[in-house]
Design a protein around this motif. Structure first.
Motif, mmCIF file in Angstrom:
data_model
loop_
_atom_site.group_PDB
_atom_site.id
_atom_site.type_symbol
_atom_site.label_atom_id
_atom_site.label_comp_id
_atom_site.label_asym_id
_atom_site.label_seq_id
_atom_site.Cartn_x
_atom_site.Cartn_y
_atom_site.Cartn_z
ATOM 1 N N ALA A 13 -4.793 -3.237 4.511
ATOM 2 C CA ALA A 13 -4.815 -4.125 3.415
ATOM 3 C C ALA A 13 -5.400 -5.662 3.285
ATOM 4 O O ALA A 13 -5.551 -6.084 2.481
ATOM 5 C CB ALA A 13 -3.174 -4.106 2.973
ATOM 6 N N TRP A 27 -8.459 -2.681 1.788
ATOM 7 C CA TRP A 27 -8.492 -1.462 1.430
ATOM 8 C C TRP A 27 -6.843 -1.183 0.881
ATOM 9 O O TRP A 27 -5.904 -1.449 1.637
ATOM 10 C CB TRP A 27 -8.323 -0.793 2.801
ATOM 11 N N TYR A 28 -6.692 -0.492 0.007
ATOM 12 C CA TYR A 28 -5.259 -0.258 -0.776
ATOM 13 C C TYR A 28 -5.169 1.307 -0.474
ATOM 14 O O TYR A 28 -6.071 1.762 -0.668
ATOM 15 C CB TYR A 28 -5.275 -0.861 -2.287
ATOM 16 N N ARG A 49 -7.838 5.449 1.894
ATOM 17 C CA ARG A 49 -7.839 4.078 1.149
ATOM 18 C C ARG A 49 -8.951 3.888 0.364
ATOM 19 O O ARG A 49 -10.042 4.458 0.580
ATOM 20 C CB ARG A 49 -7.530 3.192 2.306
ATOM 21 N N LEU A 65 -10.881 -2.351 -3.034
ATOM 22 C CA LEU A 65 -10.702 -2.951 -4.075
ATOM 23 C C LEU A 65 -12.017 -3.424 -4.647
ATOM 24 O O LEU A 65 -12.960 -4.213 -3.965
ATOM 25 C CB LEU A 65 -9.663 -4.056 -3.950
#
Length: 205
Positions: free
Chosen positions: A170, A174-175, A201, A204
């Motif tokens: 994150a 990377w979400y 993931r 964004l």
């Protein structure tokens, strides 16, 4: 691989026909083959020349040491995946960062690892007098390494807890879209003990 690992990867990566994916730690190319059979393309990276030559039957392969991907252009892939290789890489944050640089905005990253519950130093199965298998978690919340048998030699495993892995990814954009845990697919007496972890993931934009 055929019974559990590859299906788990395909479930989380969901290969898109026409997309190009980067296989980080491709080994002999088993997962690359499964991805290309789905209509996508796959390129690989692996440290071992002999394995890279076998993987090259499914797509271009570079012999290199992860997490270094400095030879790749920015935004050159639609997605990336890493299957049972993160445990052997000391700097997981750099791997996630390098993948974020090489994958285009809104691209995907899929990960399959041995569940951190099993990889902690000191973690081991325990059988009680009734034959039930339990699991000693070891030092789950600390970083550490273990040497595990591999063929005639040993392999070094780097342990991080689940929170460390999620936060490292994150931190570089990377979400999380999907998170899956499964028990051992062959041992009924370990059905309540997690064996593999997988996640998908998206980068964004």
């Amino acid at each position: 691989y055929e019974a559990a690992v590859t299906p788990m990867l395909l479930d989380v990566v969901r290969p898109e026909p026409g997309w190009i994916y980067l296989d980080l730690g491709c080994g002999e190319g088993r997962v690359m083959r499964a991805v290309t059979e789905s209509g996508a393309a796959a390129h690989g990276v692996d440290l071992t020349l002999a394995l890279a030559r076998r993987a090259a039957e499914s797509g271009p392969v570079v012999v290199g040491r992860l997490p270094d991907l400095g030879y790749l252009r920015d935004d050159s892939y639609d997605g990336a995946f890493c299957v049972l290789a993160l445990e052997h890489i000391e700097d997981e944050g750099r791997l996630f960062a390098e993948a974020a640089r090489a994958v285009r905005p809104s691209g995907v990253f899929a990960l399959v690892i041995n569940h951190p519950f099993r990889t902690a130093p000191g973690a081991t199965p325990i059988s009680d007098s009734d034959g039930e298998t339990l699991w000693r978690p070891g030092d789950y919340f600390s970083l550490g390494t273990t040497l595990e048998p591999a063929g005639e030699g040993q392999m070094l495993f780097h342990h991080r807890n689940t929170a460390r892995i999620l936060e490292s990814a994150a931190a570089v954009g990377w979400y999380l879209e999907r998170f899956v845990e499964v028990p051992h697919h062959e041992l009924d007496d370990q059905a309540g003990i997690p064996s593999l972890l997988a996640c998908r993931r998206r980068l964004l934009p």
